[in-house]
Write a protein that holds these residues in place. Structure first.
Motif, PDB file in Angstrom:
ATOM      1  N   LEU A 225       6.757 -16.171 -24.155  1.00 18.37           N
ATOM      2  CA  LEU A 225       6.614 -17.183 -23.199  1.00 18.37           C
ATOM      3  C   LEU A 225       5.214 -16.816 -22.698  1.00 18.37           C
ATOM      4  CD1 LEU A 225      10.209 -18.081 -21.747  1.00 18.37           C
ATOM      5  CD2 LEU A 225       9.134 -18.861 -23.986  1.00 18.37           C
ATOM      6  N   LEU A 226       4.336 -17.873 -22.676  1.00 22.07           N
ATOM      7  CA  LEU A 226       3.054 -17.549 -22.255  1.00 22.07           C
ATOM      8  C   LEU A 226       2.660 -18.318 -20.998  1.00 22.07           C
ATOM      9  CD1 LEU A 226       1.308 -17.612 -25.919  1.00 22.07           C
ATOM     10  CD2 LEU A 226       1.891 -15.662 -24.591  1.00 22.07           C
ATOM     11  N   GLU A 227       2.523 -17.460 -19.891  1.00 22.87           N
ATOM     12  CA  GLU A 227       2.280 -18.371 -18.592  1.00 22.87           C
ATOM     13  C   GLU A 227       0.768 -18.070 -18.352  1.00 22.87           C
ATOM     14  OE1 GLU A 227       4.340 -18.683 -14.458  1.00 22.87           O
ATOM     15  OE2 GLU A 227       3.098 -16.750 -14.675  1.00 22.87           O
ATOM     16  N   PRO A 228      -0.140 -19.155 -18.051  1.00 24.70           N
ATOM     17  CA  PRO A 228      -1.458 -18.745 -17.803  1.00 24.70           C
ATOM     18  C   PRO A 228      -1.653 -17.891 -16.160  1.00 24.70           C
ATOM     19  CG  PRO A 228      -1.213 -21.028 -17.525  1.00 24.70           C
ATOM     20  CD  PRO A 228      -0.091 -20.686 -18.046  1.00 24.70           C
ATOM     21  N   THR A 229      -2.481 -17.133 -15.973  1.00 24.47           N
ATOM     22  CA  THR A 229      -2.506 -16.250 -14.753  1.00 24.47           C
ATOM     23  C   THR A 229      -3.922 -16.775 -14.053  1.00 24.47           C
ATOM     24  OG1 THR A 229      -3.615 -14.522 -15.637  1.00 24.47           O
ATOM     25  CG2 THR A 229      -1.273 -14.442 -15.139  1.00 24.47           C
ATOM     26  N   ALA A 230      -4.837 -17.644 -14.778  1.00 20.92           N
ATOM     27  CA  ALA A 230      -5.958 -18.279 -14.344  1.00 20.92           C
ATOM     28  C   ALA A 230      -6.352 -19.474 -14.898  1.00 20.92           C
ATOM     29  CB  ALA A 230      -7.101 -17.140 -14.340  1.00 20.92           C
ATOM     30  N   PRO A 231      -7.382 -20.389 -14.215  1.00 20.44           N
ATOM     31  CA  PRO A 231      -7.354 -21.619 -14.696  1.00 20.44           C
ATOM     32  C   PRO A 231      -8.306 -21.750 -15.883  1.00 20.44           C
ATOM     33  CG  PRO A 231      -8.174 -21.427 -12.340  1.00 20.44           C
ATOM     34  CD  PRO A 231      -7.613 -20.214 -12.712  1.00 20.44           C
ATOM     35  N   ASP A 232      -8.987 -20.463 -16.195  1.00 21.52           N
ATOM     36  CA  ASP A 232      -9.712 -20.348 -17.678  1.00 21.52           C
ATOM     37  C   ASP A 232      -9.068 -19.628 -18.344  1.00 21.52           C
ATOM     38  OD1 ASP A 232      -9.787 -17.948 -16.072  1.00 21.52           O
ATOM     39  OD2 ASP A 232     -12.174 -17.806 -16.674  1.00 21.52           O
ATOM     40  N   SER A 233      -7.740 -19.455 -18.610  1.00 26.79           N
ATOM     41  CA  SER A 233      -6.934 -18.685 -19.321  1.00 26.79           C
ATOM     42  C   SER A 233      -7.201 -19.853 -20.659  1.00 26.79           C
ATOM     43  CB  SER A 233      -5.576 -18.652 -18.998  1.00 26.79           C
ATOM     44  OG  SER A 233      -4.652 -18.153 -19.936  1.00 26.79           O
ATOM     45  N   PRO A 234      -6.872 -19.107 -21.875  1.00 26.86           N
ATOM     46  CA  PRO A 234      -6.956 -19.838 -23.003  1.00 26.86           C
ATOM     47  C   PRO A 234      -5.529 -20.923 -22.811  1.00 26.86           C
ATOM     48  CG  PRO A 234      -7.510 -17.718 -23.696  1.00 26.86           C
ATOM     49  CD  PRO A 234      -7.178 -17.864 -22.208  1.00 26.86           C
ATOM     50  N   ILE A 235      -4.493 -20.146 -22.403  1.00 24.71           N
ATOM     51  CA  ILE A 235      -3.217 -21.007 -22.270  1.00 24.71           C
ATOM     52  C   ILE A 235      -3.295 -22.049 -21.389  1.00 24.71           C
ATOM     53  CG2 ILE A 235      -0.805 -20.659 -21.644  1.00 24.71           C
ATOM     54  CD1 ILE A 235      -1.660 -19.466 -24.330  1.00 24.71           C
ATOM     55  N   ALA A 236      -4.080 -21.856 -20.086  1.00 25.23           N
ATOM     56  CA  ALA A 236      -4.389 -22.803 -19.330  1.00 25.23           C
ATOM     57  C   ALA A 236      -4.880 -24.257 -19.876  1.00 25.23           C
ATOM     58  CB  ALA A 236      -5.106 -22.737 -17.954  1.00 25.23           C
ATOM     59  N   LYS A 237      -5.881 -23.811 -20.761  1.00 28.88           N
ATOM     60  CA  LYS A 237      -6.494 -25.053 -21.612  1.00 28.88           C
ATOM     61  C   LYS A 237      -5.795 -25.669 -22.535  1.00 28.88           C
ATOM     62  CE  LYS A 237     -10.938 -22.558 -20.983  1.00 28.88           C
ATOM     63  NZ  LYS A 237     -11.463 -21.377 -21.732  1.00 28.88           N
ATOM     64  N   TYR A 238      -4.856 -24.829 -23.016  1.00 24.42           N
ATOM     65  CA  TYR A 238      -4.080 -25.581 -23.989  1.00 24.42           C
ATOM     66  C   TYR A 238      -2.912 -26.448 -23.334  1.00 24.42           C
ATOM     67  CZ  TYR A 238      -0.366 -25.841 -27.620  1.00 24.42           C
ATOM     68  OH  TYR A 238       0.340 -26.133 -28.679  1.00 24.42           O
ATOM     69  N   LEU A 239      -2.411 -25.768 -22.145  1.00 23.86           N
ATOM     70  CA  LEU A 239      -1.507 -26.791 -21.562  1.00 23.86           C
ATOM     71  C   LEU A 239      -2.134 -28.081 -20.955  1.00 23.86           C
ATOM     72  CD1 LEU A 239       0.332 -23.918 -19.478  1.00 23.86           C
ATOM     73  CD2 LEU A 239       1.267 -25.571 -21.149  1.00 23.86           C
ATOM     74  N   ASP A 240      -3.417 -27.922 -20.371  1.00 23.86           N
ATOM     75  CA  ASP A 240      -4.143 -29.143 -20.094  1.00 23.86           C
ATOM     76  C   ASP A 240      -4.136 -30.053 -21.212  1.00 23.86           C
ATOM     77  OD1 ASP A 240      -4.618 -28.250 -17.326  1.00 23.86           O
ATOM     78  OD2 ASP A 240      -6.550 -27.568 -17.883  1.00 23.86           O
ATOM     79  N   LYS A 241      -4.420 -29.720 -22.281  1.00 27.91           N
ATOM     80  CA  LYS A 241      -4.741 -30.598 -23.544  1.00 27.91           C
ATOM     81  C   LYS A 241      -3.544 -31.073 -24.207  1.00 27.91           C
ATOM     82  CE  LYS A 241      -8.698 -28.711 -25.700  1.00 27.91           C
ATOM     83  NZ  LYS A 241      -8.910 -28.135 -27.076  1.00 27.91           N
ATOM     84  N   LYS A 242      -2.669 -30.263 -24.393  1.00 29.39           N
ATOM     85  CA  LYS A 242      -1.195 -30.490 -25.023  1.00 29.39           C
ATOM     86  C   LYS A 242      -0.102 -30.429 -24.367  1.00 29.39           C
ATOM     87  CE  LYS A 242      -3.794 -29.263 -29.436  1.00 29.39           C
ATOM     88  NZ  LYS A 242      -3.715 -28.461 -30.603  1.00 29.39           N
ATOM     89  N   GLY A 243      -0.165 -29.832 -23.274  1.00 32.63           N
ATOM     90  CA  GLY A 243       1.141 -29.465 -22.497  1.00 32.63           C
ATOM     91  C   GLY A 243       2.072 -28.631 -23.147  1.00 32.63           C
ATOM     92  N   PRO A 244       3.338 -28.134 -22.668  1.00 32.72           N
ATOM     93  CA  PRO A 244       3.990 -26.931 -22.917  1.00 32.72           C
ATOM     94  C   PRO A 244       4.368 -27.061 -24.758  1.00 32.72           C
ATOM     95  CG  PRO A 244       4.858 -27.900 -21.131  1.00 32.72           C
ATOM     96  CD  PRO A 244       3.720 -28.852 -21.673  1.00 32.72           C
ATOM     97  N   GLY A 245       4.552 -25.947 -25.467  1.00 34.17           N
ATOM     98  CA  GLY A 245       4.994 -26.168 -26.611  1.00 34.17           C
ATOM     99  C   GLY A 245       4.478 -24.773 -27.491  1.00 34.17           C
ATOM    100  N   ILE A 246       4.818 -24.862 -28.620  1.00 33.38           N
ATOM    101  CA  ILE A 246       4.640 -23.781 -29.571  1.00 33.38           C
ATOM    102  C   ILE A 246       2.807 -23.525 -29.681  1.00 33.38           C
ATOM    103  CG2 ILE A 246       4.778 -22.604 -31.900  1.00 33.38           C
ATOM    104  CD1 ILE A 246       7.151 -23.944 -32.130  1.00 33.38           C
ATOM    105  N   HIS A 247       2.545 -22.345 -29.349  1.00 29.60           N
ATOM    106  CA  HIS A 247       1.070 -21.948 -29.219  1.00 29.60           C
ATOM    107  C   HIS A 247       0.681 -21.203 -30.472  1.00 29.60           C
ATOM    108  CE1 HIS A 247      -2.448 -19.836 -27.912  1.00 29.60           C
ATOM    109  NE2 HIS A 247      -2.799 -20.854 -27.346  1.00 29.60           N
TER     110      HIS A 247
END
Ligand code: ZN
Length: 134
Positions: free
Chosen positions: A55-77
């Motif tokens: 499970l991947l939780e972003p630690t900063a707004p510029d994390s690749p996971i933060a960008k992914y969550l913004d665009k697509k929401g939670p899910g298989i990355h």
């Protein structure tokens, strides 16, 4: 050579909210939490059979996971395939005109060496190659 699936990476907004589902409901073995500063994520790792769930939780707004969550929401990355020689695998794929995000391996959770294939080259699925540390 690619040997097996090593793990699935799942993007989540909040580790603490999602951990109980995998640990207490599904009863997966919980291996702990690790911070991967390189990718600006906190990772909760579970083992189920030979496969890990991360499970991947972003630690900063510029994390690749933060960008992914913004665009697509939670899910298989991403799906991570395990290889015994990551640099050789990268070279082999590059020679077959596969677009790599990483030409050189970088460090992932548990000191693994990782490299991503560009989704352009893999039918939009983000694929990670990983080589566990010895
Ligand atoms: Zn991964």
């Amino acid at each position: 050579m690619i040997q097996k699936i090593n793990h699935l990476g799942i993007a989540v907004n909040n580790l603490d909210e999602q951990i109980p589902f995998y640990r207490d409901i599904l009863k997966f073995e919980f291996l702990g939490i690790e911070e991967v500063s390189d990718q600006k994520v906190r990772v909760a790792i579970f083992q189920i059979g030979e496969v890990k769930i991360e499970l991947l939780e972003p630690t900063a707004p510029d994390s690749p996971i933060a960008k992914y969550l913004d665009k697509k929401g939670p899910g298989i990355h991403h799906i991570a395939y395990q290889t015994d020689n990551i640099q050789h695998q990268i070279d082999q794929l590059t020679n077959q005109n596969i677009n790599m995000i990483d030409q050189q391996p970088r460090t992932g959770a548990h000191q693994t060496k990782i490299a991503f294939i560009h989704p352009k080259s893999s039918g939009k699925i983000l694929i990670e190659l990983c080589q566990p540390s010895e």
